[in-house]
Design an enzyme around this catalytic site. Sequence first.
Site, PDB file in Angstrom:
ATOM      1  N   ARG A 151      -6.648   8.456  -1.328  1.00 38.85           N
ATOM      2  CA  ARG A 151      -7.430   7.294  -1.731  1.00 38.85           C
ATOM      3  C   ARG A 151      -8.922   7.592  -1.559  1.00 38.85           C
ATOM      4  NH1 ARG A 151      -3.154   5.594   1.587  1.00 38.85           N
ATOM      5  NH2 ARG A 151      -1.659   4.192   0.572  1.00 38.85           N
ATOM      6  N   LYS A 175      -3.801   4.019   5.552  1.00 40.83           N
ATOM      7  CA  LYS A 175      -3.790   2.608   5.934  1.00 40.83           C
ATOM      8  C   LYS A 175      -3.163   2.448   7.313  1.00 40.83           C
ATOM      9  CE  LYS A 175      -3.656   0.639   1.284  1.00 40.83           C
ATOM     10  NZ  LYS A 175      -2.903  -0.219   0.349  1.00 40.83           N
ATOM     11  N   HIS A 247      -8.361   4.203  -7.905  1.00 37.08           N
ATOM     12  CA  HIS A 247      -7.091   4.910  -7.738  1.00 37.08           C
ATOM     13  C   HIS A 247      -6.724   5.794  -8.922  1.00 37.08           C
ATOM     14  CE1 HIS A 247      -6.219   3.424  -3.944  1.00 37.08           C
ATOM     15  NE2 HIS A 247      -5.145   2.708  -4.147  1.00 37.08           N
ATOM     16  N   ARG A 250      -5.792   9.285  -8.105  1.00 37.84           N
ATOM     17  CA  ARG A 250      -4.555   9.221  -7.311  1.00 37.84           C
ATOM     18  C   ARG A 250      -3.356   9.049  -8.251  1.00 37.84           C
ATOM     19  NH1 ARG A 250      -2.722   8.082  -2.124  1.00 37.84           N
ATOM     20  NH2 ARG A 250      -1.278   6.343  -1.831  1.00 37.84           N
ATOM     21  N   HIS A 273       2.978   6.683   0.938  1.00 41.66           N
ATOM     22  CA  HIS A 273       3.623   5.398   0.689  1.00 41.66           C
ATOM     23  C   HIS A 273       4.702   5.142   1.740  1.00 41.66           C
ATOM     24  CE1 HIS A 273       2.544   5.270  -3.887  1.00 41.66           C
ATOM     25  NE2 HIS A 273       1.586   4.779  -3.123  1.00 41.66           N
ATOM     26  N   TYR A 282       5.547   5.363 -10.812  1.00 42.37           N
ATOM     27  CA  TYR A 282       5.101   6.545 -11.556  1.00 42.37           C
ATOM     28  C   TYR A 282       6.209   7.136 -12.426  1.00 42.37           C
ATOM     29  CZ  TYR A 282       1.075   6.186  -8.541  1.00 42.37           C
ATOM     30  OH  TYR A 282      -0.044   5.714  -7.893  1.00 42.37           O
TER      31      TYR A 282
END
Length: 301
Positions: A151, A175, A247, A250, A273, A282
């Site tokens: 990110r 995160k 993003h 990414r 993730h 995706y």
Amino acid sequence: MSQLFNNYLDGFLTYLQIEKHYSSYTVQFYRYDIEEFFKFTAEQNLNSLEDIEYLDVRLYLTDLYERKMSRAAVARRLSSLRSFYRFLSKENVVAVNPFSFVQPPKEAKRLPSFFYEEEMEKLFAECEGSDKPLAVRDRALLELLYATGIRVSECSGIKLSDIDFDLSVLLVRGKGNKERYVPFGYFAHEAAQEYIATARSFLVKDTEPHPFLFVNHRGKPLTPRGIRYVLNKLMEKASLTRKIHPHMLRHTFATHLLNNGADLRTVQELLGHEHLSSTQVYTHVTKEHLRKTYLSHHPRA
């Protein structure tokens, strides 16, 4: 609401920062969402936390929809308020969480936008052929973002000590301060080493020493906003008409990996993730890519 409410709200926001490791930016959104709801309840003469019931929540949702608020914004408010009342329940302030019975509105699924390989070649071409410090920095920045899929916020936080050039691995803090290791390839390796040896040392020579990898023209740490500015300028130079969003590289990283045979679990781990469902979007992108390629090239499509 009373001073007691403010105390509970402050306690909840402190919990998000200390226990959940949420950024100050995210915490501000929680505060805004919660305060907006209780402005609404005050207008309905509901002046106590225990007074709020399921029907009051439904009335609030009706008000939000009448104000043409997007489904994503409504879902975020519900999430903020559900978390706040969950906190109040744990603190024995309320007996029931009225938001636990409300389902968030379903969001329209939008496929993430990404660059095609030809577009990436144009971006990289704009970074070649110049030994000016900022051009060398931009080349390293673009190579590392595309090589790792990190990110923009993670990229701005990279420190020199996070890069292992012997193993070509990057330590990334994601995160919630979760750490993960992401490998990078030859092109990113060469670009980053050149940047550190030449451009970065030139840019930071007159500033206070700091550990961050990417710096601006004044030698200060490059912010996420600064990174987006750099990428948009590269887009303009490459004559690509689309505006880049945080993003997009990414998304490109994940899409190109899957298009070239990577398995979903590996991509999930590389992206950081928590849930596989976040990565599965995706697969829809790659299917759409295959469909368009088929329709464009098959003589009887």
